[in-house]
Design a protein around this motif. Structure first.
Motif, mmCIF file in Angstrom:
data_model
loop_
_atom_site.group_PDB
_atom_site.id
_atom_site.type_symbol
_atom_site.label_atom_id
_atom_site.label_comp_id
_atom_site.label_asym_id
_atom_site.label_seq_id
_atom_site.Cartn_x
_atom_site.Cartn_y
_atom_site.Cartn_z
ATOM 1 N N LEU A 80 31.383 42.943 16.900
ATOM 2 C CA LEU A 80 30.753 44.136 16.329
ATOM 3 C C LEU A 80 29.533 44.591 17.115
ATOM 4 N N GLU A 81 29.337 44.007 18.292
ATOM 5 C CA GLU A 81 28.120 44.312 19.038
ATOM 6 C C GLU A 81 28.363 44.982 20.377
ATOM 7 N N ARG A 82 29.626 45.091 20.803
ATOM 8 C CA ARG A 82 29.876 45.731 22.087
ATOM 9 C C ARG A 82 31.248 46.371 22.096
ATOM 10 N N VAL A 83 31.418 47.350 22.995
ATOM 11 C CA VAL A 83 32.707 48.024 23.144
ATOM 12 C C VAL A 83 33.075 48.084 24.614
ATOM 13 N N HIS A 84 34.384 48.088 24.872
ATOM 14 C CA HIS A 84 34.927 48.340 26.195
ATOM 15 C C HIS A 84 35.497 49.756 26.190
ATOM 16 N N LEU A 85 35.163 50.538 27.185
ATOM 17 C CA LEU A 85 35.520 51.955 27.211
ATOM 18 C C LEU A 85 36.261 52.301 28.493
ATOM 19 N N GLN A 86 37.339 53.048 28.355
ATOM 20 C CA GLN A 86 38.059 53.601 29.502
ATOM 21 C C GLN A 86 38.050 55.116 29.342
ATOM 22 N N GLU A 87 37.218 55.776 30.108
ATOM 23 C CA GLU A 87 37.054 57.207 29.960
ATOM 24 C C GLU A 87 38.262 57.956 30.515
ATOM 25 N N GLU A 88 38.458 59.168 30.036
ATOM 26 C CA GLU A 88 39.585 59.980 30.475
ATOM 27 C C GLU A 88 39.513 60.205 31.983
ATOM 28 N N GLY A 89 40.648 60.008 32.655
ATOM 29 C CA GLY A 89 40.714 60.208 34.096
ATOM 30 C C GLY A 89 40.279 59.014 34.907
ATOM 31 N N SER A 90 39.858 57.933 34.238
ATOM 32 C CA SER A 90 39.410 56.739 34.952
ATOM 33 C C SER A 90 40.345 55.578 34.654
ATOM 34 N N ILE A 95 31.596 48.399 29.882
ATOM 35 C CA ILE A 95 31.156 47.747 28.650
ATOM 36 C C ILE A 95 29.800 48.308 28.246
ATOM 37 N N LEU A 96 29.685 48.676 26.980
ATOM 38 C CA LEU A 96 28.402 49.101 26.435
ATOM 39 C C LEU A 96 28.089 48.276 25.195
ATOM 40 N N LEU A 97 26.842 47.908 25.046
ATOM 41 C CA LEU A 97 26.388 47.242 23.836
ATOM 42 C C LEU A 97 26.145 48.280 22.746
ATOM 43 N N ALA A 98 26.240 47.845 21.503
ATOM 44 C CA ALA A 98 25.959 48.761 20.400
ATOM 45 C C ALA A 98 24.563 49.352 20.519
ATOM 46 N N SER A 99 23.634 48.587 21.038
ATOM 47 C CA SER A 99 22.260 49.066 21.189
ATOM 48 C C SER A 99 22.135 50.217 22.181
ATOM 49 N N GLU A 100 23.164 50.423 22.999
ATOM 50 C CA GLU A 100 23.150 51.501 23.988
ATOM 51 C C GLU A 100 23.864 52.754 23.493
ATOM 52 N N MET A 101 24.321 52.741 22.247
ATOM 53 C CA MET A 101 25.127 53.828 21.736
ATOM 54 C C MET A 101 24.561 54.343 20.414
ATOM 55 N N GLN A 102 25.162 55.445 19.948
ATOM 56 C CA GLN A 102 24.801 56.014 18.662
ATOM 57 C C GLN A 102 25.949 55.952 17.660
ATOM 58 N N MET A 103 27.176 56.226 18.141
ATOM 59 C CA MET A 103 28.268 56.389 17.209
ATOM 60 C C MET A 103 29.612 56.304 17.919
ATOM 61 N N LEU A 104 30.648 55.923 17.160
ATOM 62 C CA LEU A 104 32.029 56.003 17.607
ATOM 63 C C LEU A 104 32.800 56.839 16.599
ATOM 64 N N ALA A 105 33.685 57.683 17.088
ATOM 65 C CA ALA A 105 34.572 58.452 16.217
ATOM 66 C C ALA A 105 35.990 58.270 16.740
ATOM 67 N N VAL A 106 36.837 57.633 15.937
ATOM 68 C CA VAL A 106 38.212 57.340 16.339
ATOM 69 C C VAL A 106 39.139 57.779 15.214
ATOM 70 N N ARG A 107 40.014 58.729 15.523
ATOM 71 C CA ARG A 107 40.908 59.294 14.521
ATOM 72 C C ARG A 107 40.076 59.728 13.310
ATOM 73 N N ALA A 108 40.401 59.209 12.137
ATOM 74 C CA ALA A 108 39.648 59.599 10.937
ATOM 75 C C ALA A 108 38.497 58.650 10.644
ATOM 76 N N ASP A 109 38.264 57.673 11.507
ATOM 77 C CA ASP A 109 37.233 56.663 11.264
ATOM 78 C C ASP A 109 35.944 56.986 12.006
ATOM 79 N N THR A 110 34.841 56.665 11.382
ATOM 80 C CA THR A 110 33.528 56.824 11.994
ATOM 81 C C THR A 110 32.791 55.495 11.942
#
Length: 223
Positions: A80-90, A95-110
């Motif tokens: 619950l403290e970090r995410v792995h991200l693959q951006e579009e076109g890459s 890897i980003l820590l939760a402390s480096e982010m504000q929010m995630l929005a996935v489908r109907a979930d926030t």
């Protein structure tokens, strides 16, 4: 300690922590209804978050940085403290820590990043930043879950919910008398809800339905 053990330790520590409730991105519009709540209703699914300590694929969505910018990406959560991200076109992940982010929005979930929060039962234990899951947001009421594991299980009793209204933030009690006292104080002017609560027909697992029903009732035009 290896990387896997570290992730497991972080997840174990973090999953029992609760989160004060802050403003979220998506307002969940409830269907207009003023009927009573049936005893068999359960909370909505918590989505693709796994209770396992490894990495869980959340899906395609967007993440928000502290500068308020949004970025589309495929998202995996590690604990619950970090995410792995693959951006579009890459083809590469970052890897980003939760402390480096504000929010995630996935489908109907926030999922919103919250900082420096502790389990109400263990206030001495805090975590710097974690993600929380929105359950309901409407009519000035915001309900979130700080314990994700087990919420899809039929035997789940509603433990791990926090409710906010204005500046007031409350942990939803699981014990019947405490739960009924809190719900009656908040929603007792709804005659149907008051009747069901006084009869002992509703429990903490029905909190989402209670709040949504009350908000819908308040939105009805006066007769």
């Amino acid at each position: 300690m290896n990387k896997s053990s570290t992730a497991t330790s972080r997840f174990t520590k973090c999953r029992v922590l609760s989160f004060l409730i802050v403003g979220l991105l998506i307002s969940a519009g409830a269907q207009a209804q003023v009927g009573l709540i049936s005893a068999g209703v359960r909370l909505a699914t918590m989505g693709a978050i796994s209770a396992a300590s490894g990495m869980s694929e959340v899906g395609k969505g967007q993440y928000q940085l502290p500068d308020q910018s949004w970025h589309p990406a495929k998202i995996w959560m590690e604990g619950l403290e970090r995410v792995h991200l693959q951006e579009e076109g890459s083809k590469k992940k970052k890897i980003l820590l939760a402390s480096e982010m504000q929010m995630l929005a996935v489908r109907a979930d926030t999922f919103r990043v919250v900082r420096n929060f502790a389990d109400p039962k263990k206030p001495d234990k805090q975590v710097a930043a974690c993600f929380m899951k929105q359950i309901y947001n409407g009519g000035g009421y915001l309900l979130t879950a700080y314990q994700w594991g087990g919420i899809n299980s039929p035997e789940w009793n509603g433990d791990g919910l926090m409710l906010s209204h204005g500046t007031e933030i409350m942990a939803v009690p699981v014990k019947r008398e405490e739960f009924e006292r809190m719900m009656l104080a908040l929603f007792g002017d709804h005659p149907g809800l008051a009747k069901q609560l006084q009869a002992g027909d509703l429990r903490a697992k029905h909190t989402k339905q209670i709040v949504a029903l009350y908000v819908n009732w308040k939105r009805q035009p006066p007769k």
